[in-house]
Design a protein around this motif. Sequence first.
Motif, short mmCIF file in Angstrom:
data_model
loop_
_atom_site.label_atom_id
_atom_site.label_comp_id
_atom_site.label_asym_id
_atom_site.label_seq_id
_atom_site.Cartn_x
_atom_site.Cartn_y
_atom_site.Cartn_z
N GLY A 36 -1.92 0.66 2.36
CA GLY A 36 -1.36 -0.17 3.41
C GLY A 36 -2.26 -0.28 4.63
N HIS A 38 -5.30 -0.71 4.56
CA HIS A 38 -6.45 -1.56 4.24
C HIS A 38 -6.08 -2.97 3.80
N LEU A 39 -4.81 -3.27 3.75
CA LEU A 39 -4.37 -4.63 3.43
C LEU A 39 -4.00 -5.35 4.71
N ASP A 43 -0.59 -11.17 2.39
CA ASP A 43 -0.70 -10.49 1.09
C ASP A 43 -0.07 -9.10 1.14
N ARG A 44 -0.27 -8.42 2.24
CA ARG A 44 0.33 -7.09 2.41
C ARG A 44 1.85 -7.17 2.34
N ALA A 48 4.41 -5.71 -0.57
CA ALA A 48 5.51 -4.85 -0.12
C ALA A 48 6.85 -5.39 -0.61
N LEU A 59 3.67 0.25 2.91
CA LEU A 59 2.63 -0.76 3.13
C LEU A 59 2.82 -1.44 4.47
N ARG A 60 4.05 -1.85 4.75
CA ARG A 60 4.34 -2.57 6.00
C ARG A 60 4.10 -1.73 7.24
N PRO A 64 -3.30 -0.33 10.64
CA PRO A 64 -4.57 -0.81 10.09
C PRO A 64 -5.71 0.19 10.34
N VAL A 113 -5.66 -9.80 -3.22
CA VAL A 113 -5.72 -8.46 -2.64
C VAL A 113 -7.02 -7.78 -3.02
#
Length: 131
Positions: A36, A38-39, A43-44, A48, A59-60, A64, A113
């Motif tokens: 998460g 790195h996305l 798309d992230r 998710a 992920l959410r 970053p 991704v």
Amino acid sequence: MTISWEDFRARVVERGEYRGEAEADHATRVVLGLLGEHLVGADRGEIADALPPTYGSLLRDARPAAEPLTAERFVLGVVGWIDGATPATVQWDIGAVLSTVADLVPGELLDRVIEQLPEGYDLLFGHPTSV
């Protein structure tokens, strides 16, 4: 409709050949939390949304990263969060988690991704791209 937390975890247990659900759950949380970071962008969120809320939030909610990790450094980053892990065992863990994710998202999303991540992540997801 997304897959249930129990079904997702069961797939990871099977693929990772874990002795127990707790071990698979810990590996899943570590791998998805680091991924998460790195996305970026929509798309992230789309990935998710395809996961059970418990895992999708990892992920959410990830902050970053300052800079993207190479696939090799991603593996080493996971090693630091799993007791007794080695790069070889962590590659197995990462593969169990990310191949399960890859099965749940549309191919074009997975391709986007993988394109946004440094070289080598295609192998971690179990979807090698052609050279």
